[in-house]
Enzyme design. Structure first.
Site, PDB file in Angstrom:
ATOM      1  N   ARG A 217      -8.669   0.131   4.732  1.00 43.85           N
ATOM      2  CA  ARG A 217      -7.715   1.054   4.119  1.00 43.85           C
ATOM      3  C   ARG A 217      -6.423   0.328   3.775  1.00 43.85           C
ATOM      4  NH1 ARG A 217      -6.109   5.656   7.692  1.00 43.85           N
ATOM      5  NH2 ARG A 217      -4.687   5.755   5.946  1.00 43.85           N
TER       6      ARG A 217
ATOM      7  N   ILE B 253       8.663   6.320  16.857  1.00 42.78           N
ATOM      8  CA  ILE B 253       8.364   7.075  15.633  1.00 42.78           C
ATOM      9  C   ILE B 253       7.178   8.018  15.852  1.00 42.78           C
ATOM     10  CG2 ILE B 253       7.847   6.926  13.157  1.00 42.78           C
ATOM     11  CD1 ILE B 253      10.525   5.659  13.853  1.00 42.78           C
TER      12      ILE B 253
ATOM     13  N   ARG C 101      -3.580  10.939   4.570  1.00 43.17           N
ATOM     14  CA  ARG C 101      -2.404  11.780   4.712  1.00 43.17           C
ATOM     15  C   ARG C 101      -1.452  11.727   3.517  1.00 43.17           C
ATOM     16  NH1 ARG C 101       0.803  13.947   8.482  1.00 43.17           N
ATOM     17  NH2 ARG C 101       2.871  13.272   7.965  1.00 43.17           N
TER      18      ARG C 101
ATOM     19  N   LYS D 248       0.840  -1.207   0.000  1.00 46.07           N
ATOM     20  CA  LYS D 248       0.000   0.000   0.000  1.00 46.07           C
ATOM     21  C   LYS D 248       0.874   1.256   0.000  1.00 46.07           C
ATOM     22  CE  LYS D 248      -1.683   1.615   4.038  1.00 46.07           C
ATOM     23  NZ  LYS D 248      -1.421   3.037   4.311  1.00 46.07           N
ATOM     24  N   ASN D 249       1.827   1.306   0.930  1.00 49.88           N
ATOM     25  CA  ASN D 249       2.591   2.549   1.079  1.00 49.88           C
ATOM     26  C   ASN D 249       3.498   2.825  -0.115  1.00 49.88           C
ATOM     27  OD1 ASN D 249       1.354   3.028   3.476  1.00 49.88           O
ATOM     28  ND2 ASN D 249       3.091   2.482   4.780  1.00 49.88           N
TER      29      ASN D 249
ATOM     30  N   ARG E 139       0.960  14.786  13.325  1.00 48.06           N
ATOM     31  CA  ARG E 139       1.790  14.351  12.193  1.00 48.06           C
ATOM     32  C   ARG E 139       1.912  15.509  11.217  1.00 48.06           C
ATOM     33  NH1 ARG E 139      -0.280   8.549  10.272  1.00 48.06           N
ATOM     34  NH2 ARG E 139       1.687   8.535   9.123  1.00 48.06           N
ATOM     35  N   PRO E 140       2.815  16.424  11.511  1.00 47.78           N
ATOM     36  CA  PRO E 140       2.959  17.589  10.651  1.00 47.78           C
ATOM     37  C   PRO E 140       3.610  17.221   9.316  1.00 47.78           C
ATOM     38  CG  PRO E 140       4.595  17.646  12.397  1.00 47.78           C
ATOM     39  CD  PRO E 140       3.770  16.427  12.635  1.00 47.78           C
ATOM     40  N   VAL E 141       3.603  18.173   8.381  1.00 47.02           N
ATOM     41  CA  VAL E 141       4.265  17.950   7.085  1.00 47.02           C
ATOM     42  C   VAL E 141       5.367  18.989   6.867  1.00 47.02           C
ATOM     43  CG1 VAL E 141       2.353  16.751   5.934  1.00 47.02           C
ATOM     44  CG2 VAL E 141       2.443  19.254   5.891  1.00 47.02           C
ATOM     45  N   ASP E 142       5.880  19.522   7.995  1.00 53.32           N
ATOM     46  CA  ASP E 142       6.883  20.588   7.878  1.00 53.32           C
ATOM     47  C   ASP E 142       8.138  20.155   7.110  1.00 53.32           C
ATOM     48  OD1 ASP E 142       7.076  18.931  10.201  1.00 53.32           O
ATOM     49  OD2 ASP E 142       8.686  20.202  10.956  1.00 53.32           O
ATOM     50  N   LEU E 143       8.536  18.895   7.252  1.00 52.49           N
ATOM     51  CA  LEU E 143       9.751  18.451   6.553  1.00 52.49           C
ATOM     52  C   LEU E 143       9.529  18.398   5.043  1.00 52.49           C
ATOM     53  CD1 LEU E 143      11.156  15.561   8.788  1.00 52.49           C
ATOM     54  CD2 LEU E 143      11.593  18.002   8.910  1.00 52.49           C
TER      55      LEU E 143
ATOM     56  N   ASP F  70       4.802   0.279  12.100  1.00 55.84           N
ATOM     57  CA  ASP F  70       3.543  -0.267  11.591  1.00 55.84           C
ATOM     58  C   ASP F  70       3.319  -1.727  11.981  1.00 55.84           C
ATOM     59  OD1 ASP F  70       2.936   2.158  10.472  1.00 55.84           O
ATOM     60  OD2 ASP F  70       3.335   1.574   8.398  1.00 55.84           O
TER      61      ASP F  70
ATOM     62  N   CYS G 284      -4.507   9.077   9.829  1.00 59.83           N
ATOM     63  CA  CYS G 284      -4.635   8.259  11.036  1.00 59.83           C
ATOM     64  C   CYS G 284      -4.464   9.126  12.285  1.00 59.83           C
ATOM     65  CB  CYS G 284      -3.537   7.206  11.083  1.00 59.83           C
ATOM     66  SG  CYS G 284      -3.939   5.668  10.297  1.00 59.83           S
TER      67      CYS G 284
HETATM   68  C1  UD1 Z   1       4.900   6.525   6.434  1.00 58.47           C
HETATM   69  C2  UD1 Z   1       3.904   5.413   6.276  1.00 58.47           C
HETATM   70  C3  UD1 Z   1       3.355   4.997   7.633  1.00 58.47           C
HETATM   71  C4  UD1 Z   1       4.508   4.670   8.596  1.00 58.47           C
HETATM   72  C5  UD1 Z   1       5.519   5.803   8.648  1.00 58.47           C
HETATM   73  C6  UD1 Z   1       6.739   5.470   9.464  1.00 58.47           C
HETATM   74  C7  UD1 Z   1       2.955   5.898   4.118  1.00 58.47           C
HETATM   75  C8  UD1 Z   1       1.765   6.289   3.327  1.00 58.47           C
HETATM   76  N1  UD1 Z   1       2.825   5.853   5.432  1.00 58.47           N
HETATM   77  O1  UD1 Z   1       4.175   7.623   6.985  1.00 58.47           O
HETATM   78  O2  UD1 Z   1       2.532   3.848   7.447  1.00 58.47           O
HETATM   79  O3  UD1 Z   1       3.973   4.477   9.884  1.00 58.47           O
HETATM   80  O4  UD1 Z   1       5.956   6.128   7.314  1.00 58.47           O
HETATM   81  O5  UD1 Z   1       7.353   4.330   8.991  1.00 58.47           O
HETATM   82  O6  UD1 Z   1       3.980   5.576   3.560  1.00 58.47           O
HETATM   83  N2  UD1 Z   1       7.160  14.111  10.778  1.00 58.47           N
HETATM   84  C9  UD1 Z   1       7.271  15.466  11.053  1.00 58.47           C
HETATM   85  N3  UD1 Z   1       7.250  16.350  10.018  1.00 58.47           N
HETATM   86  C10 UD1 Z   1       7.096  15.940   8.723  1.00 58.47           C
HETATM   87  C11 UD1 Z   1       6.984  14.561   8.445  1.00 58.47           C
HETATM   88  C12 UD1 Z   1       7.031  13.668   9.501  1.00 58.47           C
HETATM   89  O7  UD1 Z   1       7.409  15.855  12.204  1.00 58.47           O
HETATM   90  O8  UD1 Z   1       7.058  16.788   7.826  1.00 58.47           O
HETATM   91  C13 UD1 Z   1       7.229  13.143  11.889  1.00 58.47           C
HETATM   92  C14 UD1 Z   1       5.973  12.307  12.034  1.00 58.47           C
HETATM   93  O9  UD1 Z   1       5.011  12.941  12.815  1.00 58.47           O
HETATM   94  C15 UD1 Z   1       6.539  11.054  12.674  1.00 58.47           C
HETATM   95  C16 UD1 Z   1       7.913  10.907  12.039  1.00 58.47           C
HETATM   96  O10 UD1 Z   1       8.232  12.193  11.540  1.00 58.47           O
HETATM   97  O11 UD1 Z   1       6.682  11.249  14.055  1.00 58.47           O
HETATM   98  C17 UD1 Z   1       8.029   9.907  10.912  1.00 58.47           C
HETATM   99  O12 UD1 Z   1       6.982  10.127  10.004  1.00 58.47           O
HETATM  100  P1  UD1 Z   1       7.097   9.775   8.459  1.00 58.47           P
HETATM  101  O13 UD1 Z   1       8.242   8.839   8.229  1.00 58.47           O
HETATM  102  O14 UD1 Z   1       7.066  11.025   7.677  1.00 58.47           O
HETATM  103  O15 UD1 Z   1       5.742   8.995   8.225  1.00 58.47           O
HETATM  104  P2  UD1 Z   1       4.795   9.089   6.976  1.00 58.47           P
HETATM  105  O16 UD1 Z   1       5.612   9.246   5.745  1.00 58.47           O
HETATM  106  O17 UD1 Z   1       3.687  10.019   7.234  1.00 58.47           O
END
Ligand code: UD1
Length: 421
Positions: free
Chosen positions: A400, A330, A94, A22-23, A123-127, A308, A118
Site C-alpha cells: 500500500r 497521535i 481511509r 503517497k499521502n 480513527r473517526p472522521v468527526d473533524l 508514521d 489501517c
Molecule cells: C494522515 C496520514 C497518516 C498519518 C496521519 C498523522 C494520509 C492518507 N494519512 O492520516 O499516514 O499517520 O495523518 O500524521 O495522509 N482524528 C479524529 N477525528 C477526525 C480526524 C482525526 O479524532 O475527524 C484523530 C485520529 O484518530 C488521530 C488524530 O486525530 O488520533 C490525527 O489523525 P489525522 O491527522 O486526521 O490522520 P489522517 O489524516 O487520517
C-alpha cells in the site's frame, strides 16, 4: 499472499531513489473533482493505495489514466456520473473520505461511505464532518454512509479544529476553495502534504494563504482550472530508508531527500549516532562508529517527529546501547509491531501510549506478521540487522505504501527477496 524474506547482516551501500509522497498524492487526486479541466500529477508513486483512489474516482465517472509507467496521472472530472463513494472501495482505504469535501463543494451533494483503513486505533472522521458542516453542508449519517447536501452552495466560515488533523484540514481546505466568501482554518495541520495540496489548488486558481502554518485563509472562487503539479517527495519513505543504513551499517544516499521534510526525525537520528548530510542530490546517511545510542522519541504533528516513522525508529532502537522511551501521541494502539519485534528478541514494554525499549546486542531472525503499513516495514528493517532469516508475512500492507522495497534495498546490498504465495 506474498511474504518478504530478509537475511540479516549485510552492510548497505548505494543509493535509493525516493518516490513522490503517497499521502500527498492521495489528497491531490480528489482535487480533480473540483474542476472540469484536466489535472496532471507528475512524480506519482506506484502503489496499491494510489490504484484504490484511481478506482474510487473512476467509480464516480472521473477519467484517470496512469501514464509513463504510473509516474504520471492524468485526471479529468469533466463528466461525473455518480456522487456515491461505495463502501466496497472506501473500506480499503481511509483516505477515500477525501472525496467528500470536493464533491459537496462542486456538486452540492455527495454520499460517501464511512471509511475503514489501517487498524491503528479508533480513527473517526468527526473533524472532517464538523468542518464541512461549519461551511454549511447538511450531513446525515445513515447505514454507514454520510449523506451530504449543500443546495445553496457552501459558505466561508471560521473552522477551529480542536486538535490537528491532516485529513480534516485537507478535506475542508478542498471544500473551502469553492465556497462563497472567506474561510479561516485555525489549528490547521502544517504537514508538507498540506503545503503541496495548497500549491496545486493555487495553480488551479484557488486563493489560499498560510498553508504550512497553523492558520490557513481561503478566499472562495467560482471555478477552478486545470493544472500540472509534481507530487512532493515522500518524507516517510525517505525516513524509512534513512533508517536502513542506521540499522544495518554502511552508507546510503537517499536521492531526492530533503532535510526540511524530516528535520525532527533527522535530529533524533543524529542523537542516536547516525550522520545525515545534505548532498546535491539528496541526503547521505551513515552510521557512525560504534553502537546506536538510545534516544527518547515523542510523536507529534509536523514539524514534530512523525507517527508514521515511530515503528521504524523502534526497530532501530531495539539494538541501541541503553533504554529508549517512545511516546505515541497521535494514535492509540500503534505499537502492534512491538510483539512482532519481541519475537525477534527485542526487549520492549508497552504501557498505553508509551513503549520502553531496552537495547539488546543483536536481534534474531524469526517469522513475523505485518499488521499495518509502517509496522510491516519496521519488521523488514529489523530483519536487516538480525542474525539469520526473517520472513515478514502479510506484506499486502507494505505494498500500500512502499514501491519495490526489495529492489531498493537489494540494490544497496541487502539480502532480501519477495516470495510469491
Ligand atoms: C494522515 C496520514 C497518516 C498519518 C496521519 C498523522 C494520509 C492518507 N494519512 O492520516 O499516514 O499517520 O495523518 O500524521 O495522509 N482524528 C479524529 N477525528 C477526525 C480526524 C482525526 O479524532 O475527524 C484523530 C485520529 O484518530 C488521530 C488524530 O486525530 O488520533 C490525527 O489523525 P489525522 O491527522 O486526521 O490522520 P489522517 O489524516 O487520517
Amino acid at each position: 499472499m506474498d511474504s518478504i524474506l530478509v537475511k540479516g547482516g549485510a552492510e548497505l551501500r548505494g543509493e535509493i531513489p525516493i518516490a513522490g509522497a503517497k499521502n500527498a498524492c492521495l489528497a491531490l487526486m480528489p482535487a480533480t473533482l473540483l474542476s472540469d479541466e484536466p489535472l496532471t500529477l507528475t512524480n506519482a508513486p506506484r502503489l496499491s493505495d494510489i490504484r484504490t483512489m484511481t478506482q474510487l474516482l473512476q467509480s464516480l465517472g472521473a477519467e484517470v489514466s496512469a501514464l509513463q509507467d504510473g509516474r504520471v496521472l492524468a485526471l479529468s472530472s469533466h463528466d461525473l456520473t455518480s456522487h456515491v463513494a461505495d463502501y466496497d472501495i472506501v473500506r480499503k482505504m481511509r483516505a477515500s473520505i477525501l472525496v467528500l469535501g470536493p464533491l459537496v463543494a462542486r456538486y452540492g451533494h455527495a454520499v460517501v461511505s464511512l471509511p475503514g483503513g489501517c487498524a491503528i486505533g479508533a480513527r473517526p472522521v468527526d473533524l472532517h464532518l464538523k468542518g464541512l458542516e461549519a461551511l454549511g453542508a447538511e450531513l446525515d449519517l445513515r447505514e454507514g454512509y454520510v449523506h451530504a447536501k449543500a443546495p445553496g452552495g457552501l459558505k466561508g466560515a471560521v473552522v477551529d479544529f480542536p486538535f490537528v488533523s491532516v485529513g480534516a484540514t485537507e478535506n475542508v481546505l478542498m471544500a473551502a476553495v469553492l465556497a462563497r466568501g472567506t474561510t479561516v482554518l485555525k489549528n490547521a495541520a502544517r504537514e508538507p502534504e498540506i503545503v503541496d495540496l495548497a500549491a496545486c489548488l493555487s495553480k488551479m486558481g484557488a486563493r489560499i494563504d498560510g498553508a504550512g502554518t497553523g492558520t490557513i485563509t481561503i478566499e472562495g472562487v467560482d471555478r477552478l482550472t486545470g493544472a500540472t503539479h509534481p507530487v512532493v517527495t515522500d518524507r516517510i519513505e525517505l525516513g524509512t530508508y534513512m533508517i536502513a543504513p542506521a540499522v544495518a551499517g554502511g552508507e546510503v544516499e537517499c536521492i531526492g531527500g530533503r532535510l526540511d521534510l524530516v528535520s525532527a526525525f533527522a535530529e533524533r537520528l543524529d542523537a542516536a549516532g547516525v550522520s545525515v548530510e545534505e548532498t546535491p542530490r539528496g541526503l547521505k546517511v551513515a552510521r557512525r562508529n560504534g553502537r546506536i545510542r538510545a534516544v527518547d522519541v515523542e510523536t507529534a504533528p509536523f514539524p514534530g517527529f512523525p507517527t508514521d516513522l515511530q515503528a521504524q525508529m523502534m526497530a532501530l532502537l531495539c539494538t541501541a546501547d541503553g533504554t529508549s522511551v517512545l511516546e505515541e501521541r497521535i494514535f492509540e494502539n500503534r505499537f502492534m509491531h512491538a510483539p512482532e519485534l519481541q519475537r525477534m528478541g527485542a526487549k520492549i514494554a508497552v504501557h498505553g501510549g508509551t513503549a520502553t525499549v531496552t537495547g539488546v546486542e543483536r536481534l534474531k531472525g524469526a517469522p513475523v506478521m505485518a499488521t499495518d503499513l509502517r509496522a510491516s516495514v519496521s519488521l523488514i528493517l529489523a530483519g536487516l540487522a538480525a542474525e539469520g532469516e526473517t520472513v515478514v508475512n502479510r506484506v499486502y500492507h507494505l505494498d500500500r505504501g512502499y514501491e519495490r522495497v526489495e529492489e531498493k534495498l537489494g540494490a544497496c546490498g541487502a539480502s532480501i527477496e519477495r516470495i510469491s504465495g
